[in-house]
Design an enzyme around this catalytic site. Structure first.
Site, mmCIF file in Angstrom:
data_model
loop_
_atom_site.group_PDB
_atom_site.id
_atom_site.type_symbol
_atom_site.label_atom_id
_atom_site.label_comp_id
_atom_site.label_asym_id
_atom_site.label_seq_id
_atom_site.Cartn_x
_atom_site.Cartn_y
_atom_site.Cartn_z
ATOM 1 N N HIS A 40 -7.682 0.823 -6.177
ATOM 2 C CA HIS A 40 -7.604 -0.036 -4.986
ATOM 3 C C HIS A 40 -8.592 -1.459 -5.199
ATOM 4 O O HIS A 40 -9.566 -1.456 -4.792
ATOM 5 C CB HIS A 40 -8.540 0.923 -4.016
ATOM 6 C CG HIS A 40 -8.449 0.404 -2.578
ATOM 7 N ND1 HIS A 40 -7.480 -0.591 -2.130
ATOM 8 C CD2 HIS A 40 -9.121 0.683 -1.330
ATOM 9 C CE1 HIS A 40 -7.809 -0.807 -0.863
ATOM 10 N NE2 HIS A 40 -8.803 0.227 -0.444
ATOM 11 N N CYS B 122 -16.186 2.774 1.675
ATOM 12 C CA CYS B 122 -14.971 1.724 1.761
ATOM 13 C C CYS B 122 -14.627 2.047 3.248
ATOM 14 O O CYS B 122 -13.890 1.054 3.710
ATOM 15 C CB CYS B 122 -14.138 2.058 0.863
ATOM 16 S SG CYS B 122 -13.661 3.696 0.658
ATOM 17 N N ARG C 118 0.814 -1.370 0.070
ATOM 18 C CA ARG C 118 -0.086 0.025 0.061
ATOM 19 C C ARG C 118 0.919 1.269 -0.046
ATOM 20 O O ARG C 118 1.741 1.369 0.761
ATOM 21 C CB ARG C 118 -1.004 -0.009 1.375
ATOM 22 C CG ARG C 118 -1.498 1.550 1.609
ATOM 23 C CD ARG C 118 -2.387 1.555 2.480
ATOM 24 N NE ARG C 118 -3.776 0.949 2.138
ATOM 25 C CZ ARG C 118 -4.957 1.230 2.544
ATOM 26 N NH1 ARG C 118 -4.991 2.243 3.506
ATOM 27 N NH2 ARG C 118 -5.993 0.709 2.165
ATOM 28 N N ASP D 215 -16.850 8.015 -0.418
ATOM 29 C CA ASP D 215 -15.657 7.818 -0.053
ATOM 30 C C ASP D 215 -15.088 9.223 0.496
ATOM 31 O O ASP D 215 -15.869 10.209 0.125
ATOM 32 C CB ASP D 215 -14.407 7.264 -1.141
ATOM 33 C CG ASP D 215 -13.086 7.304 -0.639
ATOM 34 O OD1 ASP D 215 -12.831 7.142 0.784
ATOM 35 O OD2 ASP D 215 -12.353 6.834 -1.475
ATOM 36 N N ARG E 33 -13.752 -7.445 3.429
ATOM 37 C CA ARG E 33 -12.433 -7.411 2.838
ATOM 38 C C ARG E 33 -11.512 -8.593 3.325
ATOM 39 O O ARG E 33 -10.810 -8.802 2.349
ATOM 40 C CB ARG E 33 -11.619 -6.032 3.625
ATOM 41 C CG ARG E 33 -12.300 -4.502 3.422
ATOM 42 C CD ARG E 33 -12.054 -4.238 1.772
ATOM 43 N NE ARG E 33 -10.979 -4.423 1.358
ATOM 44 C CZ ARG E 33 -9.749 -3.627 1.751
ATOM 45 N NH1 ARG E 33 -10.156 -2.447 2.316
ATOM 46 N NH2 ARG E 33 -8.493 -3.378 1.167
ATOM 47 N N GLN F 281 -10.314 -4.003 -2.495
ATOM 48 C CA GLN F 281 -11.269 -3.325 -2.020
ATOM 49 C C GLN F 281 -12.702 -3.637 -3.023
ATOM 50 O O GLN F 281 -13.744 -4.079 -2.495
ATOM 51 C CB GLN F 281 -11.377 -1.773 -2.017
ATOM 52 C CG GLN F 281 -12.597 -1.040 -1.466
ATOM 53 C CD GLN F 281 -12.770 -1.133 -0.207
ATOM 54 O OE1 GLN F 281 -11.772 -0.722 0.650
ATOM 55 N NE2 GLN F 281 -13.928 -1.475 0.148
HETATM 56 N N1 NVA Z 1 -9.778 7.208 -1.414
HETATM 57 C C1 NVA Z 1 -9.200 7.098 0.147
HETATM 58 C C2 NVA Z 1 -9.400 5.330 0.175
HETATM 59 C C3 NVA Z 1 -9.290 4.994 1.830
HETATM 60 C C4 NVA Z 1 -9.404 3.531 1.855
HETATM 61 C C5 NVA Z 1 -7.793 7.382 0.153
HETATM 62 O O1 NVA Z 1 -6.842 6.955 -0.654
HETATM 63 O O2 NVA Z 1 -7.259 8.020 1.275
HETATM 64 N N1 CP Z 2 -11.044 0.844 2.919
HETATM 65 C C1 CP Z 2 -9.801 0.490 3.206
HETATM 66 O O1 CP Z 2 -8.846 0.414 2.523
HETATM 67 O O2 CP Z 2 -9.493 0.988 4.720
HETATM 68 P P1 CP Z 2 -8.160 1.058 5.445
HETATM 69 O O3 CP Z 2 -7.650 2.393 4.837
HETATM 70 O O4 CP Z 2 -8.187 1.077 6.743
HETATM 71 O O5 CP Z 2 -7.448 -0.168 5.022
#
Ligand code: NVA
Ligand code: CP
Length: 338
Positions: A136, A273, A109, A232, A318, A139
């Site tokens: 993502h 999410c 990540r 989101d 998830r 997800q």
């Molecule tokens: N769009 C958000 C998703 C978090 C799971 C981010 O990248 O922070």
């Molecule tokens: N939805 C998601 O990816 O959550 P986290 O950022 O907590 O991993």
């Protein structure tokens, strides 16, 4: 035994997988969820080591990869951004070669899609994208599983994403839905529309599957007839200096009860999410209340706690879906035809 179409593959972006392959991953997630609920062991990755690389923070993805690895009989090892040399003192290529010689699979990540691609190129083991600035994908398997659980099907449904229309989750939803034959809509201000590249990619898939795509800045007409409303955060990780402009820009795109009613569907569901800003019980939530007087952002607390909300099922999924992704690509499973 002949290898399955999944064995040894990485999941870097949904566009690399066919409709049948994505459908298999969703159905396999459902099966693994059933095994878990019934207490039936499924140690498909016995003796394997899994590296979990996190440049950005995470609750769900980290917890899901950790528990899924353990349920599959594997050993997960968390390597945070301050724990390893990646990028700072050692190139991605060199890090990938080292990790690939010790680990059987790698989750990443972080910010750059290029990094996750390089990890896959040079490690020689399956790499799973746990979120980048662009995509993502893990997800998505959980999200479409949640939708399938609620409606008993995917094809022909209308899923509408409302909010920041060009973030990682919006990109992934638009493309994945189009591959799966789901009508996809993005409702956001014009300045946050997805890029032409992403829209063209989705339209290419939609042409094959019959999915209808709509990108609009009009919330009320955009959500009309939707089976699923999805949102989101307005400010993604790495964009924390943008709260002020996004709050101003996205206020009309908040998922509230008026917008839920504007779908015209009583059996609709709401997805997020997570994490979500639906109250002021967070550091950012409290700060935004003090600075701009907002107590809720992308979703109201009323909708978040309503009968339509499915975000916690989605979060649980998830784990089941990440398990399916890891087992399919690393477990030497007999998957006869996809
Ligand atoms: N769009 C958000 C998703 C978090 C799971 C981010 O990248 O922070
Ligand atoms: N939805 C998601 O990816 O959550 P986290 O950022 O907590 O991993």
């Amino acid at each position: 035994m002949k290898d399955s179409v999944f064995q040894g593959r990485s999941l870097l972006a949904e566009k690399d997988f066919t409709r049948a392959e994505l459908e298999f991953l969703i159905d396999f997630s459902e099966h693994l969820k059933d095994l878990k609920k019934r207490g039936i062991p499924h140690h498909y990755l016995e003796g394997k080591n899994i590296a979990l690389l996190f440049e950005k923070t995470s609750t769900r993805t980290r917890a899901a990869f950790t528990t899924a690895s353990i349920d599959l009989g594997a050993h997960p090892e968390y390597l945070g951004k301050n724990d390893i040399q990646l990028g700072k003192k050692e190139s991605v290529e060199d890090t990938a070669k080292v990790l690939g010689s010790m680990f059987d699979g790698i989750e990443f990540r972080g910010f750059s899609q290029r990094v996750v691609e390089q990890l896959a190129e040079f490690s020689g083991v399956p790499v799973w994208n746990g979120l980048t600035d662009e995509w993502h994908p893990t997800q998505m398997i959980a999200d479409f599983l949640t939708i399938q659980e609620n409606f008993g099907k995917l094809e022909g449904l209308t899923v509408t994403y409302v909010g920041d229309g060009r973030n990682n989750v919006a990109n992934s939803l638009l493309v994945t839905g189009s591959i799966l034959g789901v009508n996809m809509r993005i409702v956001s201000p014009k300045s946050l529309f997805p890029t032409d590249e992403i829209v063209n990619l989705a339209q290419g898939f939609a042409k094959e599957t019959g999915a209808k795509i709509l990108i609009t800045d009009d919330p009320k007409t955009g959500v009309a007839g939707s089976d699923v409303l999805y949102t989101d955060v307005w400010v993604s990780m790495g964009e924390e200096d943008k709260f002020e402009e996004r709050i101003k820009l996205l206020k009309p795109y908040q998922i509230n009860m008026d917008l839920v009613r504007a779908t015209g569907k009583e059996n609709m569901i709401v997805l997020h999410c997570l994490p979500a800003f639906h109250d002021t019980e967070t550091v950012y939530g409290e700060e935004m209340k003090e600075r701009f007087g907002v107590t809720e952002m992308e979703i109201t607390d009323e909708v978040f706690r309503s009968k339509y909300a499915r975000q916690f099922d989605q979060a649980e999924n998830r784990m089941h879906s990440i398990k399916a992704i890891m087992a399919a690509t690393l477990g030497n499973l007999y998957i006869p035809k996809v």
